[in-house]
Scaffold this active site. Structure first.
Site, short mmCIF file in Angstrom:
data_model
loop_
_atom_site.label_atom_id
_atom_site.label_comp_id
_atom_site.label_asym_id
_atom_site.label_seq_id
_atom_site.Cartn_x
_atom_site.Cartn_y
_atom_site.Cartn_z
N ASN A 126 0.99 -1.21 -0.08
CA ASN A 126 -0.03 -0.04 0.08
C ASN A 126 0.94 1.13 0.05
O ASN A 126 1.51 1.70 1.09
CB ASN A 126 -0.91 -0.07 1.36
CG ASN A 126 -1.77 1.22 1.27
OD1 ASN A 126 -1.94 2.02 0.65
ND2 ASN A 126 -2.64 1.11 2.42
N ARG A 172 -2.64 -2.02 -3.46
CA ARG A 172 -3.90 -1.08 -3.32
C ARG A 172 -3.55 0.00 -4.07
O ARG A 172 -2.49 0.89 -4.07
CB ARG A 172 -3.86 -0.60 -1.83
CG ARG A 172 -4.99 0.43 -1.67
CD ARG A 172 -4.92 0.81 -0.14
NE ARG A 172 -6.40 1.41 0.14
CZ ARG A 172 -6.51 1.90 1.12
NH1 ARG A 172 -5.79 1.97 2.10
NH2 ARG A 172 -7.74 2.59 0.99
N HIS A 179 -12.63 3.53 -0.29
CA HIS A 179 -13.02 2.36 0.53
C HIS A 179 -13.85 1.26 0.15
O HIS A 179 -14.29 0.25 0.66
CB HIS A 179 -13.61 3.03 1.97
CG HIS A 179 -12.98 3.94 2.69
ND1 HIS A 179 -13.52 4.94 3.33
CD2 HIS A 179 -11.61 3.88 3.15
CE1 HIS A 179 -12.91 5.58 4.24
NE2 HIS A 179 -11.70 5.05 3.86
N ARG A 216 -10.89 16.03 7.70
CA ARG A 216 -11.46 16.40 6.48
C ARG A 216 -12.73 16.96 6.73
O ARG A 216 -13.43 16.33 7.72
CB ARG A 216 -11.52 15.42 5.36
CG ARG A 216 -10.22 14.95 4.91
CD ARG A 216 -10.39 13.62 4.03
NE ARG A 216 -9.25 12.54 4.42
CZ ARG A 216 -9.44 11.41 4.11
NH1 ARG A 216 -10.64 11.04 3.23
NH2 ARG A 216 -8.48 10.59 4.14
N GLU A 221 -8.67 -4.73 4.97
CA GLU A 221 -8.43 -4.51 3.46
C GLU A 221 -7.29 -5.21 2.93
O GLU A 221 -7.35 -5.41 1.81
CB GLU A 221 -8.37 -2.87 3.47
CG GLU A 221 -9.60 -2.12 3.53
CD GLU A 221 -9.43 -0.64 3.90
OE1 GLU A 221 -9.14 -0.15 5.03
OE2 GLU A 221 -9.88 0.01 2.75
#
Ligand code: ADP
Length: 398
Positions: free
Chosen positions: A7, A90, A179, A240, A383
Protein backbone atom coordinates in the site's frame (compact mmCIF):
# COMPACT_ATOMS: atom_id res chain seq x y z
CA UNK A 1 1.05 -19.34 -1.51
CA UNK A 2 3.05 -16.37 -0.15
CA UNK A 3 1.45 -13.08 -1.17
CA UNK A 4 2.91 -9.64 -0.54
CA UNK A 5 0.48 -6.74 -0.19
CA UNK A 6 1.78 -3.24 -0.86
CA UNK A 7 0.00 0.00 0.00
CA UNK A 8 2.12 2.85 -1.33
CA UNK A 9 1.17 6.37 -0.21
CA UNK A 10 2.76 9.64 -1.23
CA UNK A 11 5.55 9.40 1.40
CA UNK A 12 5.00 5.99 2.96
CA UNK A 13 4.81 2.34 1.96
CA UNK A 14 2.97 -0.26 4.04
CA UNK A 15 3.47 -3.97 3.47
CA UNK A 16 2.15 -7.29 4.72
CA UNK A 17 3.35 -10.75 3.76
CA UNK A 18 0.55 -13.33 3.90
CA UNK A 19 0.68 -17.10 3.89
CA UNK A 20 -2.57 -17.52 2.01
CA UNK A 21 -2.76 -21.28 2.63
CA UNK A 22 -3.66 -20.34 6.21
CA UNK A 23 -4.67 -16.67 5.64
CA UNK A 24 -2.07 -15.61 8.22
CA UNK A 25 0.26 -12.61 8.30
CA UNK A 26 3.94 -13.67 8.46
CA UNK A 27 5.37 -10.15 8.69
CA UNK A 28 4.25 -6.58 8.19
CA UNK A 29 5.60 -3.09 8.38
CA UNK A 30 5.80 0.44 7.14
CA UNK A 31 8.46 2.59 5.51
CA UNK A 32 7.82 6.21 6.46
CA UNK A 33 9.17 9.57 5.33
CA UNK A 34 10.15 8.45 1.83
CA UNK A 35 11.83 11.40 0.10
CA UNK A 36 11.89 13.35 3.40
CA UNK A 37 14.78 13.42 5.92
CA UNK A 38 14.27 11.04 8.86
CA UNK A 39 13.25 7.90 6.92
CA UNK A 40 12.19 5.01 9.16
CA UNK A 41 11.16 1.38 8.83
CA UNK A 42 8.97 -0.38 11.38
CA UNK A 43 8.84 -4.11 10.85
CA UNK A 44 6.77 -6.56 12.89
CA UNK A 45 7.34 -10.30 12.95
CA UNK A 46 6.15 -12.83 15.55
CA UNK A 47 4.69 -10.01 17.64
CA UNK A 48 8.02 -8.20 17.86
CA UNK A 49 8.52 -4.77 16.25
CA UNK A 50 11.92 -3.64 14.95
CA UNK A 51 12.51 0.06 14.22
CA UNK A 52 15.38 1.16 12.01
CA UNK A 53 16.40 4.53 10.58
CA UNK A 54 16.88 4.36 6.82
CA UNK A 55 17.20 7.33 4.50
CA UNK A 56 14.89 6.65 1.53
CA UNK A 57 14.90 8.87 -1.52
CA UNK A 58 12.26 6.98 -3.45
CA UNK A 59 9.78 4.10 -3.21
CA UNK A 60 12.44 1.98 -4.96
CA UNK A 61 14.61 2.38 -1.84
CA UNK A 62 11.60 1.44 0.30
CA UNK A 63 11.00 -1.80 -1.65
CA UNK A 64 14.70 -2.66 -1.28
CA UNK A 65 14.35 -2.21 2.49
CA UNK A 66 11.23 -4.41 2.53
CA UNK A 67 13.28 -7.06 0.69
CA UNK A 68 16.11 -6.74 3.21
CA UNK A 69 13.77 -6.98 6.23
CA UNK A 70 11.85 -9.96 4.85
CA UNK A 71 14.99 -11.94 4.01
CA UNK A 72 17.19 -10.88 6.96
CA UNK A 73 18.27 -13.83 9.18
CA UNK A 74 16.89 -12.06 12.29
CA UNK A 75 13.82 -10.14 11.10
CA UNK A 76 13.04 -12.16 7.99
CA UNK A 77 10.57 -14.93 7.30
CA UNK A 78 11.82 -16.06 3.87
CA UNK A 79 15.22 -16.81 2.34
CA UNK A 80 14.60 -15.11 -0.99
CA UNK A 81 11.94 -12.89 -2.56
CA UNK A 82 11.56 -15.70 -5.14
CA UNK A 83 9.45 -17.52 -2.53
CA UNK A 84 6.75 -14.86 -2.99
CA UNK A 85 4.24 -16.03 -5.61
CA UNK A 86 2.34 -12.79 -6.16
CA UNK A 87 2.08 -9.13 -5.15
CA UNK A 88 -1.19 -7.26 -4.59
CA UNK A 89 -1.20 -3.46 -4.73
CA UNK A 90 -3.76 -1.10 -3.28
CA UNK A 91 -4.37 1.48 -6.00
CA UNK A 92 -6.39 4.55 -5.07
CA UNK A 93 -8.10 5.62 -8.26
CA UNK A 94 -9.26 3.41 -11.10
CA UNK A 95 -11.51 6.13 -12.57
CA UNK A 96 -14.15 4.69 -14.91
CA UNK A 97 -11.67 2.19 -16.30
CA UNK A 98 -11.73 -0.46 -13.57
CA UNK A 99 -14.73 -2.10 -11.94
CA UNK A 100 -12.71 -4.91 -10.34
CA UNK A 101 -9.20 -6.05 -9.48
CA UNK A 102 -6.89 -6.86 -12.42
CA UNK A 103 -3.60 -8.54 -13.27
CA UNK A 104 -1.10 -5.76 -13.98
CA UNK A 105 0.34 -5.48 -17.48
CA UNK A 106 1.53 -2.53 -19.59
CA UNK A 107 -2.01 -1.54 -20.59
CA UNK A 108 -3.09 -1.52 -16.91
CA UNK A 109 -0.06 0.61 -15.98
CA UNK A 110 -1.02 3.09 -18.72
CA UNK A 111 -4.62 3.19 -17.50
CA UNK A 112 -3.53 3.82 -13.88
CA UNK A 113 -1.30 6.63 -15.19
CA UNK A 114 -4.30 8.09 -17.09
CA UNK A 115 -6.16 8.31 -13.74
CA UNK A 116 -3.41 10.49 -12.17
CA UNK A 117 -5.46 13.71 -12.58
CA UNK A 118 -8.15 12.05 -10.41
CA UNK A 119 -5.69 10.80 -7.75
CA UNK A 120 -2.71 13.14 -8.05
CA UNK A 121 -1.03 12.20 -4.75
CA UNK A 122 -1.68 8.47 -4.65
CA UNK A 123 -1.70 7.07 -8.19
CA UNK A 124 1.91 8.14 -8.95
CA UNK A 125 3.06 6.51 -5.68
CA UNK A 126 1.07 3.36 -6.53
CA UNK A 127 2.74 3.20 -9.96
CA UNK A 128 6.22 3.61 -8.46
CA UNK A 129 5.39 0.84 -5.95
CA UNK A 130 4.48 -1.50 -8.82
CA UNK A 131 7.58 -0.61 -10.86
CA UNK A 132 9.81 -0.99 -7.81
CA UNK A 133 8.44 -4.52 -7.23
CA UNK A 134 9.12 -5.38 -10.87
CA UNK A 135 12.68 -4.10 -10.50
CA UNK A 136 13.36 -6.02 -7.30
CA UNK A 137 11.25 -9.14 -7.88
CA UNK A 138 11.39 -9.61 -11.66
CA UNK A 139 8.34 -11.00 -13.42
CA UNK A 140 6.31 -11.98 -10.31
CA UNK A 141 2.59 -11.59 -11.11
CA UNK A 142 1.16 -8.36 -9.66
CA UNK A 143 -2.47 -7.42 -9.15
CA UNK A 144 -4.05 -3.97 -8.76
CA UNK A 145 -6.95 -3.64 -6.31
CA UNK A 146 -8.71 -0.29 -6.65
CA UNK A 147 -10.39 1.71 -3.87
CA UNK A 148 -12.94 2.97 -6.39
CA UNK A 149 -13.78 -0.25 -8.29
CA UNK A 150 -16.62 -1.56 -6.11
CA UNK A 151 -18.64 1.65 -6.59
CA UNK A 152 -18.59 1.46 -10.40
CA UNK A 153 -22.08 -0.13 -10.22
CA UNK A 154 -23.62 3.24 -9.23
CA UNK A 155 -26.11 4.65 -11.73
CA UNK A 156 -25.72 8.10 -13.31
CA UNK A 157 -28.38 9.58 -11.02
CA UNK A 158 -26.10 8.71 -8.06
CA UNK A 159 -22.71 9.50 -9.56
CA UNK A 160 -23.36 12.67 -11.56
CA UNK A 161 -22.99 16.08 -9.93
CA UNK A 162 -25.49 18.72 -10.99
CA UNK A 163 -22.87 20.87 -12.71
CA UNK A 164 -22.53 21.52 -16.46
CA UNK A 165 -22.52 18.08 -18.11
CA UNK A 166 -19.51 19.02 -20.23
CA UNK A 167 -17.29 18.91 -17.10
CA UNK A 168 -18.14 15.24 -16.78
CA UNK A 169 -17.47 14.68 -20.48
CA UNK A 170 -14.25 16.70 -20.58
CA UNK A 171 -12.70 15.90 -17.20
CA UNK A 172 -14.51 12.77 -15.90
CA UNK A 173 -15.79 14.81 -12.94
CA UNK A 174 -18.29 12.58 -11.11
CA UNK A 175 -18.67 10.65 -7.86
CA UNK A 176 -16.32 7.65 -7.70
CA UNK A 177 -16.32 6.73 -4.00
CA UNK A 178 -13.52 5.07 -2.02
CA UNK A 179 -12.94 2.38 0.64
CA UNK A 180 -14.49 0.01 -1.94
CA UNK A 181 -12.42 -2.95 -0.74
CA UNK A 182 -13.74 -2.50 2.80
CA UNK A 183 -17.39 -1.91 1.82
CA UNK A 184 -17.31 -4.99 -0.44
CA UNK A 185 -15.69 -7.19 2.22
CA UNK A 186 -17.85 -6.20 5.21
CA UNK A 187 -21.10 -6.45 3.22
CA UNK A 188 -20.18 -10.04 2.28
CA UNK A 189 -19.06 -10.89 5.82
CA UNK A 190 -22.25 -9.45 7.35
CA UNK A 191 -24.41 -11.60 5.05
CA UNK A 192 -22.29 -14.66 5.90
CA UNK A 193 -22.59 -14.02 9.65
CA UNK A 194 -26.36 -13.54 9.33
CA UNK A 195 -26.60 -16.64 7.14
CA UNK A 196 -28.64 -14.74 4.55
CA UNK A 197 -27.97 -14.28 0.81
CA UNK A 198 -26.28 -10.95 0.06
CA UNK A 199 -28.31 -10.75 -3.17
CA UNK A 200 -31.51 -10.31 -1.11
CA UNK A 201 -30.26 -7.68 1.33
CA UNK A 202 -30.34 -3.89 1.40
CA UNK A 203 -27.32 -2.81 3.41
CA UNK A 204 -25.75 0.41 4.59
CA UNK A 205 -22.07 -0.06 5.39
CA UNK A 206 -20.39 2.61 7.52
CA UNK A 207 -16.58 2.57 7.28
CA UNK A 208 -15.64 4.94 10.10
CA UNK A 209 -11.91 5.56 10.56
CA UNK A 210 -9.51 8.46 10.03
CA UNK A 211 -11.26 8.70 6.69
CA UNK A 212 -14.94 7.75 6.79
CA UNK A 213 -17.44 6.79 4.13
CA UNK A 214 -20.84 5.12 3.92
CA UNK A 215 -22.19 2.99 1.10
CA UNK A 216 -25.71 1.95 0.12
CA UNK A 217 -25.44 -1.64 -1.10
CA UNK A 218 -28.47 -3.24 -2.72
CA UNK A 219 -28.17 -6.96 -3.44
CA UNK A 220 -24.38 -6.80 -3.08
CA UNK A 221 -23.99 -3.85 -5.49
CA UNK A 222 -22.95 -0.36 -4.45
CA UNK A 223 -25.75 2.03 -5.46
CA UNK A 224 -24.47 5.13 -3.67
CA UNK A 225 -21.59 6.23 -1.48
CA UNK A 226 -20.65 9.35 0.47
CA UNK A 227 -17.15 10.08 -0.84
CA UNK A 228 -17.06 11.68 -4.25
CA UNK A 229 -14.57 12.69 -6.92
CA UNK A 230 -12.09 12.72 -4.04
CA UNK A 231 -12.13 11.37 -0.46
CA UNK A 232 -12.96 14.88 0.82
CA UNK A 233 -16.74 14.60 0.36
CA UNK A 234 -19.24 13.01 2.74
CA UNK A 235 -19.32 12.91 6.54
CA UNK A 236 -16.85 15.04 8.55
CA UNK A 237 -13.68 12.99 9.22
CA UNK A 238 -10.55 13.17 11.38
CA UNK A 239 -9.10 16.15 9.52
CA UNK A 240 -11.39 16.42 6.43
CA UNK A 241 -14.43 18.65 6.34
CA UNK A 242 -16.69 16.27 4.43
CA UNK A 243 -19.46 17.97 2.42
CA UNK A 244 -19.72 21.73 2.79
CA UNK A 245 -21.30 24.54 0.79
CA UNK A 246 -18.81 24.94 -2.10
CA UNK A 247 -19.25 28.72 -1.95
CA UNK A 248 -17.32 28.64 1.36
CA UNK A 249 -14.15 28.12 -0.68
CA UNK A 250 -14.65 31.44 -2.49
CA UNK A 251 -15.52 33.28 0.72
CA UNK A 252 -12.40 31.98 2.50
CA UNK A 253 -10.13 32.76 -0.45
CA UNK A 254 -11.32 36.37 -0.30
CA UNK A 255 -11.42 36.86 3.46
CA UNK A 256 -8.17 35.06 4.29
CA UNK A 257 -6.35 36.11 1.09
CA UNK A 258 -5.61 32.48 0.34
CA UNK A 259 -5.39 30.57 -2.91
CA UNK A 260 -7.96 27.90 -3.77
CA UNK A 261 -5.33 25.21 -3.19
CA UNK A 262 -4.53 26.57 0.26
CA UNK A 263 -8.19 26.59 1.26
CA UNK A 264 -8.76 23.06 -0.09
CA UNK A 265 -5.66 21.95 1.82
CA UNK A 266 -7.19 23.35 5.03
CA UNK A 267 -10.44 21.48 4.26
CA UNK A 268 -8.36 18.33 3.86
CA UNK A 269 -5.92 18.59 6.77
CA UNK A 270 -7.21 21.05 9.38
CA UNK A 271 -10.94 20.46 9.35
CA UNK A 272 -13.30 17.66 10.41
CA UNK A 273 -13.34 16.79 14.12
CA UNK A 274 -9.84 18.30 14.50
CA UNK A 275 -11.08 21.62 13.11
CA UNK A 276 -14.19 21.70 15.30
CA UNK A 277 -12.53 20.54 18.52
CA UNK A 278 -9.10 22.12 18.16
CA UNK A 279 -7.96 19.07 20.14
CA UNK A 280 -7.21 16.11 17.87
CA UNK A 281 -8.28 14.11 14.85
CA UNK A 282 -8.18 10.92 16.90
CA UNK A 283 -11.51 9.89 18.43
CA UNK A 284 -9.81 8.41 21.51
CA UNK A 285 -8.34 11.84 22.29
CA UNK A 286 -11.74 13.44 21.71
CA UNK A 287 -13.43 10.99 24.08
CA UNK A 288 -10.82 11.79 26.74
CA UNK A 289 -11.19 15.56 26.20
CA UNK A 290 -14.99 15.29 26.36
CA UNK A 291 -14.67 13.33 29.59
CA UNK A 292 -12.49 16.15 30.96
CA UNK A 293 -15.22 18.67 30.14
CA UNK A 294 -14.02 20.02 26.78
CA UNK A 295 -17.22 21.26 25.09
CA UNK A 296 -15.83 21.59 21.60
CA UNK A 297 -14.56 18.00 21.69
CA UNK A 298 -18.09 16.95 22.70
CA UNK A 299 -19.53 19.08 19.87
CA UNK A 300 -17.15 17.54 17.31
CA UNK A 301 -18.28 14.04 18.33
CA UNK A 302 -21.94 15.12 18.11
CA UNK A 303 -21.49 16.61 14.65
CA UNK A 304 -19.78 13.45 13.42
CA UNK A 305 -22.48 11.13 14.79
CA UNK A 306 -25.30 13.39 13.52
CA UNK A 307 -23.90 13.39 9.99
CA UNK A 308 -23.39 9.63 9.94
CA UNK A 309 -27.02 9.22 11.05
CA UNK A 310 -28.24 11.61 8.32
CA UNK A 311 -26.44 9.58 5.64
CA UNK A 312 -27.93 6.35 7.01
CA UNK A 313 -31.40 7.90 6.76
CA UNK A 314 -30.82 9.15 3.24
CA UNK A 315 -29.48 5.79 2.04
CA UNK A 316 -32.49 4.00 3.51
CA UNK A 317 -34.59 6.40 1.42
CA UNK A 318 -32.39 5.81 -1.65
CA UNK A 319 -32.96 2.03 -1.43
CA UNK A 320 -36.58 2.19 -0.21
CA UNK A 321 -35.56 0.44 2.99
CA UNK A 322 -32.66 -1.19 4.74
CA UNK A 323 -32.20 -4.68 6.20
CA UNK A 324 -28.71 -4.39 7.66
CA UNK A 325 -26.52 -1.55 8.92
CA UNK A 326 -22.83 -2.44 9.27
CA UNK A 327 -20.31 -0.55 11.41
CA UNK A 328 -16.62 -1.03 10.59
CA UNK A 329 -13.22 0.76 10.59
CA UNK A 330 -11.27 1.83 13.70
CA UNK A 331 -14.17 3.93 15.03
CA UNK A 332 -17.02 1.69 13.84
CA UNK A 333 -15.40 -1.37 15.41
CA UNK A 334 -14.12 0.13 18.65
CA UNK A 335 -15.82 3.36 19.64
CA UNK A 336 -18.80 2.08 21.62
CA UNK A 337 -19.69 5.54 23.01
CA UNK A 338 -20.71 6.83 19.58
CA UNK A 339 -23.08 3.95 18.82
CA UNK A 340 -26.06 5.31 20.78
CA UNK A 341 -25.48 8.75 19.21
CA UNK A 342 -25.40 7.38 15.67
CA UNK A 343 -28.11 4.74 15.94
CA UNK A 344 -30.29 6.22 18.70
CA UNK A 345 -32.30 8.44 16.37
CA UNK A 346 -33.17 5.69 13.92
CA UNK A 347 -35.98 4.03 15.89
CA UNK A 348 -38.47 5.50 13.38
CA UNK A 349 -37.15 3.14 10.71
CA UNK A 350 -37.10 0.08 12.92
CA UNK A 351 -33.58 0.19 14.38
CA UNK A 352 -33.49 -1.14 17.95
CA UNK A 353 -30.14 -1.52 19.64
CA UNK A 354 -29.35 -3.94 22.46
CA UNK A 355 -27.57 -1.53 24.83
CA UNK A 356 -25.45 -4.23 26.44
CA UNK A 357 -24.24 -5.69 23.13
CA UNK A 358 -23.62 -2.18 21.72
CA UNK A 359 -21.39 -1.39 24.71
CA UNK A 360 -19.18 -4.42 24.04
CA UNK A 361 -16.04 -4.40 21.87
CA UNK A 362 -16.90 -7.78 20.38
CA UNK A 363 -16.57 -7.95 16.59
CA UNK A 364 -18.48 -9.76 13.89
CA UNK A 365 -21.67 -9.60 15.95
CA UNK A 366 -25.25 -8.39 15.69
CA UNK A 367 -25.88 -5.60 18.23
CA UNK A 368 -29.61 -5.13 17.53
CA UNK A 369 -32.46 -6.61 19.57
CA UNK A 370 -34.26 -9.73 18.28
CA UNK A 371 -37.35 -7.62 17.42
CA UNK A 372 -35.38 -4.92 15.56
CA UNK A 373 -36.60 -4.68 11.94
CA UNK A 374 -33.07 -3.73 10.90
CA UNK A 375 -30.05 -5.87 11.86
CA UNK A 376 -27.09 -3.78 13.07
CA UNK A 377 -23.73 -5.51 12.81
CA UNK A 378 -20.20 -4.67 13.89
CA UNK A 379 -17.87 -6.29 11.36
CA UNK A 380 -14.08 -6.21 11.42
CA UNK A 381 -12.61 -5.01 8.16
CA UNK A 382 -9.28 -6.19 6.77
CA UNK A 383 -8.44 -4.40 3.55
CA UNK A 384 -5.00 -6.01 3.23
CA UNK A 385 -6.45 -9.52 3.50
CA UNK A 386 -9.03 -8.70 0.80
CA UNK A 387 -6.23 -7.44 -1.46
CA UNK A 388 -4.33 -10.69 -0.82
CA UNK A 389 -7.48 -12.77 -1.51
CA UNK A 390 -8.19 -10.92 -4.79
CA UNK A 391 -4.55 -11.35 -5.78
CA UNK A 392 -4.59 -15.12 -5.20
CA UNK A 393 -7.90 -15.48 -7.05
CA UNK A 394 -6.72 -13.55 -10.10
CA UNK A 395 -3.26 -15.10 -10.24
CA UNK A 396 -4.55 -18.65 -9.87
CA UNK A 397 -6.86 -18.16 -12.89
CA UNK A 398 -3.86 -17.40 -15.16
P1 ADP B 1 -7.55 4.61 8.92
O1 ADP B 1 -8.65 5.32 8.20
O2 ADP B 1 -6.26 5.38 8.98
O3 ADP B 1 -7.40 3.15 8.55
P2 ADP B 1 -8.60 3.54 11.40
O4 ADP B 1 -9.66 2.72 10.74
O5 ADP B 1 -7.49 2.85 12.11
O6 ADP B 1 -8.03 4.65 10.44
O7 ADP B 1 -9.37 4.48 12.47
C1 ADP B 1 -8.71 5.40 13.27
C2 ADP B 1 -9.71 5.93 14.29
O8 ADP B 1 -10.26 4.81 14.99
C3 ADP B 1 -9.10 6.85 15.33
O9 ADP B 1 -9.88 8.03 15.45
C4 ADP B 1 -9.15 6.05 16.62
O10 ADP B 1 -9.51 6.86 17.70
C5 ADP B 1 -10.20 5.01 16.38
N1 ADP B 1 -9.77 3.75 17.00
C6 ADP B 1 -8.91 2.86 16.48
N2 ADP B 1 -8.68 1.84 17.34
C7 ADP B 1 -9.41 2.12 18.44
C8 ADP B 1 -9.61 1.48 19.69
N3 ADP B 1 -9.01 0.33 19.98
N4 ADP B 1 -10.44 2.09 20.57
C9 ADP B 1 -11.08 3.24 20.28
N5 ADP B 1 -10.92 3.90 19.12
C10 ADP B 1 -10.11 3.36 18.23
Amino acid sequence: MLTLVINAGSSSLKYQLFDMSKQTVLAKGICERIGIPGGKNKHTVNGETYEMDYPMNTHFDAIRIVTERLTDPETGVIRSMKEISAVGHRVLHGGQKFSGSVLINDAVLDAIAECIPLGPLHNPANLIGIRACTEVMGDVPQVAVFDTAFHQTMSPKAYLYAIPYEYYEKYDIRRYGFHGTSHRYVSKRAAEILGRPLSELKMITCHLGNGSSLAAIDGGKSVDTSMGLTPLEGVPMGTRSGSIDPAIVGVLCNRESKTVNEVVDALDKQSGVLGISGVSSDFRDLDAAKEAGNERAALALQIFAYNVRKYIGSYAAAMNGVDVIVLTGGIGENNTDLRPEILGGLEFMGVKIDAEKAASREKNVDISTPDSRVRVMVVETDEELVIAMDTVEIVSKQ
